[in-house]
Motif scaffolding. Sequence first.
Motif, PDB file in Angstrom:
ATOM      1  N   TYR A  41      33.622  39.229  43.035  1.00 27.57           N
ATOM      2  CA  TYR A  41      34.986  39.601  43.352  1.00 27.57           C
ATOM      3  C   TYR A  41      34.905  40.661  44.444  1.00 27.57           C
ATOM      4  CZ  TYR A  41      35.693  37.523  38.764  1.00 27.57           C
ATOM      5  OH  TYR A  41      35.694  36.678  37.689  1.00 27.57           O
ATOM      6  N   ASN A  43      36.810  43.013  46.970  1.00 23.90           N
ATOM      7  CA  ASN A  43      38.084  43.653  47.226  1.00 23.90           C
ATOM      8  C   ASN A  43      37.950  44.436  48.525  1.00 23.90           C
ATOM      9  OD1 ASN A  43      40.663  44.484  46.806  1.00 23.90           O
ATOM     10  ND2 ASN A  43      40.185  45.915  45.144  1.00 23.90           N
ATOM     11  N   LEU A  54      41.651  40.107  47.893  1.00 19.38           N
ATOM     12  CA  LEU A  54      40.610  39.786  46.924  1.00 19.38           C
ATOM     13  C   LEU A  54      40.026  38.424  47.255  1.00 19.38           C
ATOM     14  CD1 LEU A  54      39.132  40.472  44.253  1.00 19.38           C
ATOM     15  CD2 LEU A  54      40.954  39.234  43.080  1.00 19.38           C
ATOM     16  N   THR A  56      36.931  35.653  46.095  1.00 24.73           N
ATOM     17  CA  THR A  56      36.018  35.333  44.994  1.00 24.73           C
ATOM     18  C   THR A  56      35.105  34.189  45.418  1.00 24.73           C
ATOM     19  OG1 THR A  56      37.554  33.760  44.006  1.00 24.73           O
ATOM     20  CG2 THR A  56      37.671  36.038  43.231  1.00 24.73           C
TER      21      THR A  56
END
Length: 128
Positions: A41, A43, A54, A56
Motif C-alpha cells: 500500500y 501512500n 493510494l 496497491t
Amino acid sequence: MKKNTILSLLALIIFTAFNKPTIPLSDYRDSYVGIYSCKYYKNHLNSENMLYALDTGWVSITISKDPLDSVLQIDLGQKNVKAKLINKVLQPYPQKGRYRGQFFATDSISLGITSTMASSIRYIGKKK
C-alpha cells in the motif's frame, strides 16, 4: 579380577554420566528466511491537487541472513534494509532507519517504510 570388573563398571558409569551429547546451536533467523508474497500500500502526496493518493499491488520480498551481523537483510526490490529481530518486532539496524515491522508468525510479515513526509509504503504478506 572382581576389582577390575568393579572399577571398569564404575568408570563406565562415571563416563556416561558426564558425557552429554552436544546439541548444535540453531540460528533464530533460519525460520524467518525466505521469499514473502506481499501486498503493498503506497501512500503518496499528489503534487497537482495536494491530496494523498493510494496505490496497491503485489510484490515479492526476500528476507535473508546477513553474513556479518546477526541481523536480517530485507530486499524490497528497489531498496535493501537491515533489521534486528527483537520479540518478533523488526527494529531498524542501525538505529537511524525509518521503517518498522513485525512477524505475526514465522510465515507472516508486516513492514512499514516512511521515506518522506509525503510518501510511505506498507507491506503485508505471507511466506511462499
